[in-house]
Design a protein around this motif. Structure first.
Motif, PDB file in Angstrom:
ATOM      1  N   LEU A  76     -62.863  37.241 -44.459  1.00 64.02           N
ATOM      2  CA  LEU A  76     -61.419  37.029 -44.452  1.00 64.02           C
ATOM      3  C   LEU A  76     -61.175  35.549 -44.754  1.00 64.02           C
ATOM      4  CD1 LEU A  76     -58.666  38.427 -43.719  1.00 64.02           C
ATOM      5  CD2 LEU A  76     -58.976  37.495 -41.428  1.00 64.02           C
ATOM      6  N   LEU A  77     -60.491  35.271 -45.866  1.00 64.94           N
ATOM      7  CA  LEU A  77     -60.268  33.886 -46.290  1.00 64.94           C
ATOM      8  C   LEU A  77     -59.029  33.319 -45.597  1.00 64.94           C
ATOM      9  CD1 LEU A  77     -60.956  34.297 -50.111  1.00 64.94           C
ATOM     10  CD2 LEU A  77     -62.566  33.656 -48.320  1.00 64.94           C
ATOM     11  N   VAL A  78     -59.231  32.191 -44.886  1.00 64.35           N
ATOM     12  CA  VAL A  78     -58.139  31.511 -44.192  1.00 64.35           C
ATOM     13  C   VAL A  78     -58.222  30.015 -44.496  1.00 64.35           C
ATOM     14  CG1 VAL A  78     -57.969  33.218 -42.344  1.00 64.35           C
ATOM     15  CG2 VAL A  78     -59.519  31.280 -42.089  1.00 64.35           C
ATOM     16  N   THR A  79     -57.179  29.298 -44.131  1.00 66.17           N
ATOM     17  CA  THR A  79     -57.116  27.858 -44.386  1.00 66.17           C
ATOM     18  C   THR A  79     -56.751  27.127 -43.116  1.00 66.17           C
ATOM     19  OG1 THR A  79     -56.396  28.281 -46.663  1.00 66.17           O
ATOM     20  CG2 THR A  79     -56.053  26.054 -45.802  1.00 66.17           C
ATOM     21  N   VAL A  80     -57.408  26.005 -42.885  1.00 66.58           N
ATOM     22  CA  VAL A  80     -57.037  25.107 -41.786  1.00 66.58           C
ATOM     23  C   VAL A  80     -56.322  23.910 -42.418  1.00 66.58           C
ATOM     24  CG1 VAL A  80     -57.848  23.602 -39.943  1.00 66.58           C
ATOM     25  CG2 VAL A  80     -58.931  25.832 -40.313  1.00 66.58           C
ATOM     26  N   PRO A 138     -60.745  25.253 -46.591  1.00 68.77           N
ATOM     27  CA  PRO A 138     -60.870  26.715 -46.641  1.00 68.77           C
ATOM     28  C   PRO A 138     -62.025  27.211 -45.763  1.00 68.77           C
ATOM     29  CG  PRO A 138     -61.849  25.754 -48.606  1.00 68.77           C
ATOM     30  CD  PRO A 138     -61.293  24.601 -47.814  1.00 68.77           C
ATOM     31  N   TYR A 139     -61.812  28.365 -45.139  1.00 74.36           N
ATOM     32  CA  TYR A 139     -62.811  28.947 -44.241  1.00 74.36           C
ATOM     33  C   TYR A 139     -62.924  30.447 -44.505  1.00 74.36           C
ATOM     34  CZ  TYR A 139     -62.824  24.748 -41.258  1.00 74.36           C
ATOM     35  OH  TYR A 139     -62.951  23.466 -40.775  1.00 74.36           O
ATOM     36  N   GLU A 171     -67.248  34.738 -36.153  1.00 77.33           N
ATOM     37  CA  GLU A 171     -67.864  33.616 -36.865  1.00 77.33           C
ATOM     38  C   GLU A 171     -66.876  33.049 -37.878  1.00 77.33           C
ATOM     39  OE1 GLU A 171     -72.144  33.721 -38.154  1.00 77.33           O
ATOM     40  OE2 GLU A 171     -71.222  33.620 -40.152  1.00 77.33           O
ATOM     41  N   LEU A 172     -66.718  31.747 -37.874  1.00 78.82           N
ATOM     42  CA  LEU A 172     -65.841  31.040 -38.810  1.00 78.82           C
ATOM     43  C   LEU A 172     -66.678  29.999 -39.544  1.00 78.82           C
ATOM     44  CD1 LEU A 172     -62.818  30.553 -39.728  1.00 78.82           C
ATOM     45  CD2 LEU A 172     -62.803  28.687 -38.053  1.00 78.82           C
ATOM     46  N   THR A 173     -66.675  30.046 -40.884  1.00 75.73           N
ATOM     47  CA  THR A 173     -67.509  29.148 -41.688  1.00 75.73           C
ATOM     48  C   THR A 173     -66.656  28.394 -42.701  1.00 75.73           C
ATOM     49  OG1 THR A 173     -69.398  30.638 -41.478  1.00 75.73           O
ATOM     50  CG2 THR A 173     -69.494  29.004 -43.242  1.00 75.73           C
ATOM     51  N   LYS A 174     -66.809  27.080 -42.725  1.00 71.59           N
ATOM     52  CA  LYS A 174     -66.122  26.241 -43.713  1.00 71.59           C
ATOM     53  C   LYS A 174     -66.845  26.410 -45.053  1.00 71.59           C
ATOM     54  CE  LYS A 174     -64.083  21.639 -44.156  1.00 71.59           C
ATOM     55  NZ  LYS A 174     -64.652  21.182 -45.439  1.00 71.59           N
ATOM     56  N   THR A 175     -66.095  26.653 -46.108  1.00 74.42           N
ATOM     57  CA  THR A 175     -66.716  26.984 -47.394  1.00 74.42           C
ATOM     58  C   THR A 175     -66.858  25.794 -48.338  1.00 74.42           C
ATOM     59  OG1 THR A 175     -64.573  27.643 -48.308  1.00 74.42           O
ATOM     60  CG2 THR A 175     -65.905  29.370 -47.280  1.00 74.42           C
ATOM     61  N   THR A 176     -66.385  24.612 -47.906  1.00 73.90           N
ATOM     62  CA  THR A 176     -66.590  23.399 -48.704  1.00 73.90           C
ATOM     63  C   THR A 176     -67.304  22.367 -47.840  1.00 73.90           C
ATOM     64  OG1 THR A 176     -64.395  22.572 -48.068  1.00 73.90           O
ATOM     65  CG2 THR A 176     -64.555  23.801 -50.147  1.00 73.90           C
ATOM     66  N   PRO A 177     -68.029  21.425 -48.458  1.00 75.06           N
ATOM     67  CA  PRO A 177     -68.764  20.423 -47.667  1.00 75.06           C
ATOM     68  C   PRO A 177     -67.820  19.608 -46.779  1.00 75.06           C
ATOM     69  CG  PRO A 177     -69.486  20.427 -49.955  1.00 75.06           C
ATOM     70  CD  PRO A 177     -68.252  21.282 -49.895  1.00 75.06           C
ATOM     71  N   PRO A 178     -68.270  19.277 -45.575  1.00 72.02           N
ATOM     72  CA  PRO A 178     -69.528  19.727 -44.973  1.00 72.02           C
ATOM     73  C   PRO A 178     -69.433  21.184 -44.511  1.00 72.02           C
ATOM     74  CG  PRO A 178     -68.282  18.431 -43.390  1.00 72.02           C
ATOM     75  CD  PRO A 178     -67.507  18.382 -44.684  1.00 72.02           C
TER      76      PRO A 178
END
Length: 200
Positions: free
Chosen positions: A195-199, A175-176, A140-147
């Motif tokens: 696990l904090l990652v960036t796109v 950020p995800y 599961e990958l979730t974007k942590t800022t809107p949207p």
């Protein structure tokens, strides 16, 4: 006056406790400093001999054995007991009482990316490890800022416990949080730590 002989007492088991449900299998307790800890169980290697030396008591009186024996990671009902043997003068204690507990399915581990890494917007590669028997991995990958957007994919471990996923999501920069869990038969593990990652 006769000298009173004090027999070597059984070691004390501190972890796991009776009835515990655990996903990380670490056996630990206390005993006499320098003594060998022998174990009998239904999951440790060496079933040709009921009692197997697995560790020794440290100078502070504690002992620990992180279980790496093949097959011990399979979720099921387990038990073990321990006794201790001092080398000089030679003496063996009586066994402790059996401790019965439940081994839960351990968390899978993401090995790529690592915390702080970047993911590609369209071509992602996610790797990790899990149970060596063919096991389903949910990612599961979730974007942590809107949207706030969440993406899912699945894959399976191979015979050595490795897994790999190439989901090809179309991701927005930002950020995800990436996490995963594994499913084996009727058993489902907890989600791994975020696990904090960036796109970019």
């Amino acid at each position: 006056m006769e000298e009173k002989i004090i027999a070597l007492t059984p070691p004390v088991i501190l972890n796991p406790k009776e009835g515990d449900k655990i996903d990380t299998l670490i056996l630990e307790g206390t005993g006499k400093a320098g003594a060998a800890i022998l174990m009998e169980s239904n999951f440790l290697d060496g079933h040709e001999s009921p009692w197997i030396k697995k560790t020794e008591v440290k100078s502070d009186g504690h002992w620990q054995y992180p279980v790496i024996d093949k097959g011990a990671e399979i979720p099921r009902e387990l038990w073990f007991r321990a006794k201790q043997e001092q080398y000089w003068p030679p003496e063996m204690s009586e066994p402790s009482e059996k401790v019965f507990f439940t081994k839960l399915l351990a968390l899978p581990v993401i090995t790529k990316p690592i915390a702080g890494d970047s993911l590609h917007q369209h071509e992602q590669m996610i790797k990790g490890t899990g149970l060596y028997i063919n096991t389903n991995i949910e990612i599961e990958l979730t974007k942590t800022t809107p949207p706030a957007l969440t993406y899912h994919t699945t894959t399976n471990t191979d015979g050595a416990g490795w897994w790999e996923a190439t989901p090809k999501w179309s991701l927005m920069p930002g950020p995800y949080v990436l996490k995963c869990r594994q499913i084996f038969k009727e058993h489902t593990s907890r989600w791994s730590d975020d696990l904090l990652v960036t796109v970019e």
